[in-house]
Design an enzyme around this catalytic site. Structure first.
Site, mmCIF file in Angstrom:
data_model
loop_
_atom_site.group_PDB
_atom_site.id
_atom_site.type_symbol
_atom_site.label_atom_id
_atom_site.label_comp_id
_atom_site.label_asym_id
_atom_site.label_seq_id
_atom_site.Cartn_x
_atom_site.Cartn_y
_atom_site.Cartn_z
ATOM 1 N N HIS A 163 43.190 64.188 29.093
ATOM 2 C CA HIS A 163 43.808 62.874 29.388
ATOM 3 C C HIS A 163 42.708 62.144 30.176
ATOM 4 C CE1 HIS A 163 47.971 64.589 28.488
ATOM 5 N NE2 HIS A 163 47.425 65.471 29.193
ATOM 6 N N SER A 284 19.657 43.980 27.162
ATOM 7 C CA SER A 284 20.435 42.714 26.871
ATOM 8 C C SER A 284 19.426 41.610 26.827
ATOM 9 C CB SER A 284 21.418 42.642 27.916
ATOM 10 O OG SER A 284 22.048 41.367 27.954
ATOM 11 N N LYS A 290 20.448 45.525 31.855
ATOM 12 C CA LYS A 290 21.517 46.411 31.132
ATOM 13 C C LYS A 290 20.478 47.565 30.186
ATOM 14 C CE LYS A 290 25.039 46.353 29.974
ATOM 15 N NZ LYS A 290 25.563 45.413 29.066
ATOM 16 N N GLU A 297 27.277 53.938 19.914
ATOM 17 C CA GLU A 297 28.132 53.043 19.575
ATOM 18 C C GLU A 297 28.145 52.622 18.071
ATOM 19 O OE1 GLU A 297 28.629 49.985 23.066
ATOM 20 O OE2 GLU A 297 26.566 50.103 22.255
#
Ligand code: ARG
Length: 466
Positions: A163, A284, A290, A297
């Protein structure tokens, strides 16, 4: 009949008075994508021609001319000089027409005892067989990367989750080997699918077979097929070999997507378990701080298009009466896109996994907080005679008290712990350690160091001797 109105020559010109509308030519053409099958199409045609000659259906001279002509066409395609024509619809008619232009009369004999229906099924099977082998090789690279990771940090213990809540400590190599197993099953599935791909449909012709005395076994053998299809109607309309591949590819993507999701979570500041090399990340355009995990992804995102292709194919075939229907042409883009997507995803993930750097200190801090060894305390009490349900409740109360005091179980004194059960002795601190926890899990398939060592050695042996 107005000959002038006919713009291009079509094999069916005899039957037609009007030329094909341009809008239909554009709509029905597949050559811009099925040109990818040129090698398979040419290989199939060469063997077909040789077989026709062996059987006395065409002359040896014609077969020679066909084979040589096809070799020249193949070279022309490879050099980029071949001009594809949308008017000629697909790869099959483009190559046949080029052959006729090149060698004349003999070229017109190639399509004897054959249809594009068995031809395209043959090409697709030859193509997929090759791609299955390539994908299997790439999966093996990914497995090697996982084994390399496992070996490089053999003793590292990290939190195992259920979980997405800290659950029990596990060894880093145990975690890597979990993915190794998934990709092993994927490879098994590919090999199983390959058996059904590797059957030759050529000779089924349009749908009912042919009256010419062809030798299907010879053709199958020459093309490396393991046998011939048993029913001509099925052979020209079956695409379940593609569906099986797409289903297997979907499972591979599901596995890659899970791994990706983990890497994305692990690289976040909140987890901070691993570092990805700069070369596999992007920054970024606005936020200077970043460093984004784009590879996992994108892999996670591409999973959707592979599932989409599987859905396409299932939907395409669900309403088709026997035998061939033009709907089946829609199989190819889904197949090609899936092959490209899954191969590229496996390949890049292999590179990323090979270069993962676990942040051992941070992982250690995380695994030693959060009651990951609470089950070990309960098991300890059970070994001392307490029924498990009671032990569970006793440890639950201890955890509750720790939470209220901002402590961990290991921060408690022996006296504090004894207050929960008089069965607790000083060896409890070994039991509560993460090393103690993984060390007791000695059942086959579990995370104890000796079991993981065995599993790793077995996995390495599998990969080395394959
Ligand atoms: N381009 C077609 C396909 O991919 C080849 C078979 C066409 N057959 C036909 N009878 N129109 O399915």
């Amino acid at each position: 009949m107005n000959e002038d109105k006919k713009v291009s020559k079509k094999p069916w010109d005899g039957r037609f008075i009007e030329a094909t509308e341009k809008i239909l030519e554009g709509f029905s053409a597949s050559v811009h994508y099925d040109c990818r099958l040129y090698r398979q199409d040419i290989a199939g045609s060469k063997v077909h021609a040789l077989m026709l000659a062996r059987q006395g259906i065409i002359s040896d001279k014609d077969a020679d001319a066909i084979v040589n002509g096809l070799s020249e066409i193949e070279e022309e395609i490879e050099s980029g000089d071949f001009v594809w024509s949308q008017e000629l619809e697909d790869i099959h008619m483009n190559i046949e027409q080029a052959l006729i232009e090149r060698i004349g009369e003999a070229g017109k004999r190639l399509h004897t005892a054959r249809s594009r229906n068995d031809q395209v099924a043959t090409d697709s099977r030859l193509y997929l067989r090759e791609e299955i082998d390539r994908l299997t090789g790439l999966l093996s690279l990914l497995q090697k990367a996982l084994l390399h990771q496992a070996r490089s940090h053999e003793d590292l213990i990290l939190p195992g989750y259920t979980h997405l809540q800290r659950a029990q400590p596990v060894l880093w190599p145990h975690h890597m080997l979990a993915y190794f197993e998934m990709f092993m099953r994927d490879r098994d599935r590919l090999q199983d699918c390959r058996k059904r791909v590797n059957i030759c449909p050529l000779g089924s012709a349009a749908l009912a077979g042919t009256g010419f005395p062809i030798d299907r076994e010879y053709v199958a053998e020459q093309l490396g097929f393991q046998g011939i299809t048993a029913n001509s109607l099925d052979a020209v309309s079956d695409r379940d070999f593609i569906i099986e591949f797409l289903a297997t590819a979907s499972i591979i993507m599901a596995h890659l997507s899970r791994l990706s999701e983990e890497l994305i979570i692990w690289t976040s500041a909140e987890f901070s378990f691993v570092d990805l090399p700069d070369g596999f990340c992007t920054g970024s355009s606005i936020m200077p701080q970043k460093k984004n995990p784009d590879v996992p992804e994108l892999v996670r995102g591409k999973t959707g298009r592979v599932y989409g292709s599987l859905m396409s194919l299932l939907t395409i075939i669900k309403g088709l009466p026997l035998a061939y229907n033009r709907d089946l042409q829609e199989d190819k883009e889904a197949l090609f896109d899936t092959v490209d997507t899954v191969c590229a995803s496996v390949e890049i993930m292999a590179a990323v996994v090979a270069r993962l750097v676990p942040k051992e200190e941070h992982i250690h801090r995380t695994v030693t907080r959060g009651f990951l060894t609470a089950t070990d305390l309960a098991d300890y009490l059970v070994k001392k005679g307490m029924p498990f349900r009671q032990a569970h409740s006793v440890v639950g109360k201890a955890v509750l008290q720790c939470i209220s005091q901002g402590k961990d179980l290991t921060d408690m004194s022996l006296e504090d712990l004894k207050a929960f059960s008089s069965l607790i002795d000083e060896e409890i601190f070994d039991v509560l350690s993460i090393e103690g926890s993984v060390g007791t899990r000695r059942c086959p398939g579990c995370t104890a160091p000796e079991r993981v060592k065995e599993a790793l050695a077995k996995a390495e042996k599998k990969i080395i001797y394959e």
